[in-house]
Design an enzyme around this catalytic site. Structure first.
Site, PDB file in Angstrom:
ATOM      1  N   THR A 174       0.919  -1.547  -0.246  1.00  0.00           N
ATOM      2  CA  THR A 174       0.173   0.078  -0.064  1.00  0.00           C
ATOM      3  C   THR A 174       1.011   1.357  -0.118  1.00  0.00           C
ATOM      4  O   THR A 174       2.097   0.870   0.822  1.00  0.00           O
ATOM      5  CB  THR A 174      -0.463  -0.205   1.403  1.00  0.00           C
ATOM      6  OG1 THR A 174      -1.841  -1.163   1.296  1.00  0.00           O
ATOM      7  CG2 THR A 174      -1.907   1.229   0.953  1.00  0.00           C
ATOM      8  N   PHE A 176       1.059   5.009   0.574  1.00  0.00           N
ATOM      9  CA  PHE A 176       0.572   6.031   1.763  1.00  0.00           C
ATOM     10  C   PHE A 176       0.580   7.187   1.512  1.00  0.00           C
ATOM     11  O   PHE A 176       1.710   7.329   0.770  1.00  0.00           O
ATOM     12  CB  PHE A 176       0.441   5.766   3.007  1.00  0.00           C
ATOM     13  CG  PHE A 176       0.380   5.174   3.643  1.00  0.00           C
ATOM     14  CD1 PHE A 176      -1.208   4.760   4.524  1.00  0.00           C
ATOM     15  CD2 PHE A 176       0.925   3.200   3.325  1.00  0.00           C
ATOM     16  CE1 PHE A 176      -1.543   3.661   4.983  1.00  0.00           C
ATOM     17  CE2 PHE A 176       0.854   2.398   4.053  1.00  0.00           C
ATOM     18  CZ  PHE A 176      -0.514   2.320   4.521  1.00  0.00           C
TER      19      PHE A 176
END
Length: 286
Positions: A174, A176
């Site tokens: 992921t 961010f």
């Protein structure tokens, strides 16, 4: 005594966003918030100094809420962080894998473990976030329900891990973005930089093609381009983009000038250092 940075995130203690904060800012104070809106509001009000917000995942794709919320928030991107995601299947103590009938987690986590969930023959149930689902499973004490969350969440809420690293893809990562109230552009020439911006093209034939042509002719690498509707209007499309470089770099300056000519709206969201993780992957050549 130096005051600790307070960094807002969506979710509960043990969420992947919490882990990202611990990795990126070990001395900071993570601040859990129930929703993305709450996290952004905490930054805007000054209650939090920064925010650690997921924007896209290598398996599940973009985090759609953020693409709608970020442009309207008035906040700026000042950094990025990449977190390899490792999902654990967990339940209350004494439960065996064969006892599990359903599993709860955030919709992104369920999507990232789709094949494993199907193989186990259990029912996926969407919850608000990964760590929150772990807390709920711990508090309810239902032996037929499991949660998908991080190893940290299992430790915090006293759950046993029934199956480790159940994500479907080993590359599951992921990205961010770090948000702040004020724009703080990284200095030109300070290393690999990313410029993020949003724009809406004018209502002209081939406007998008013309708006983006300057990036090709000026040798600017566009690493991301996302489109989404504005206010539910099928014909009002806004775009979010990431490009390599600084707006004052000659090539990017020309490309942005051409983009703005064919756009009715344009705003730079941030100019920030590219995370070293970017150097660990490259496009495979056929």
């Amino acid at each position: 005594m130096t005051k600790k940075l307070k960094i807002a995130f969506q979710g509960e203690p043990g969420a992947n966003s919490h882990i990202a904060i611990v990795e990126a800012y070990p001395d900071a104070e993570p601040m859990p918030c129930p929703t993305f809106e709450d996290a952004l509001a905490a930054i805007s009000s000054g209650e939090a100094d920064l925010g650690m917000i997921p924007i896209e995942n290598s398996v599940a794709g973009r985090v759609a809420d953020i693409h709608h919320l970020l442009p309207a928030s008035g906040l700026f991107i000042v950094g990025e962080w990449f977190l390899p995601i490792r999902h654990q299947l967990m339940a209350i103590k004494g439960v065996k894998l064969a006892d599990i009938k359903s599993v709860e987690s955030h919709v992104q986590a369920l999507g990232q473990c789709r094949r494993t969930i199907r193989k186990l023959g259990i029912k996926p149930i969407v919850a608000g976030d990964t760590a929150g689902s772990a807390r709920d499973v711990s508090e309810r004490g239902d032996k037929s329900v499991a949660a998908i969350a991080s190893r940290l969440a299992a430790d915090i809420y006293g759950l046993n891990i029934l199956a480790e690293d159940i994500e479907d893809e080993a590359h599951n990562t992921t990205r961010f973005v770090v948000l702040a109230r004020e724009a703080k552009w990284a200095a030109q020439g300070s290393g690999p930089l990313v410029t993020s911006f949003v724009f809406r093209v004018r209502n002209l034939p081939a406007a998008l093609y013309k708006a983006l042509g300057g990036f090709a002719t000026n040798g600017v690498n566009m690493t991301k381009l996302e489109s989404y509707m504005v206010d539910g209007n099928f014909f009002a499309t806004q775009f979010y983009a990431d490009v390599d470089g600084h707006p004052d770099d000659r090539g990017l300056a020309f490309a942005l000038e051409e983009l703005k000519f064919f756009s009715r709206e344009f705003r730079i969201l941030g100019v920030y250092p590219g995370n070293p993780f970017r150097a660990t992957f490259s496009e495979t050549q056929d």
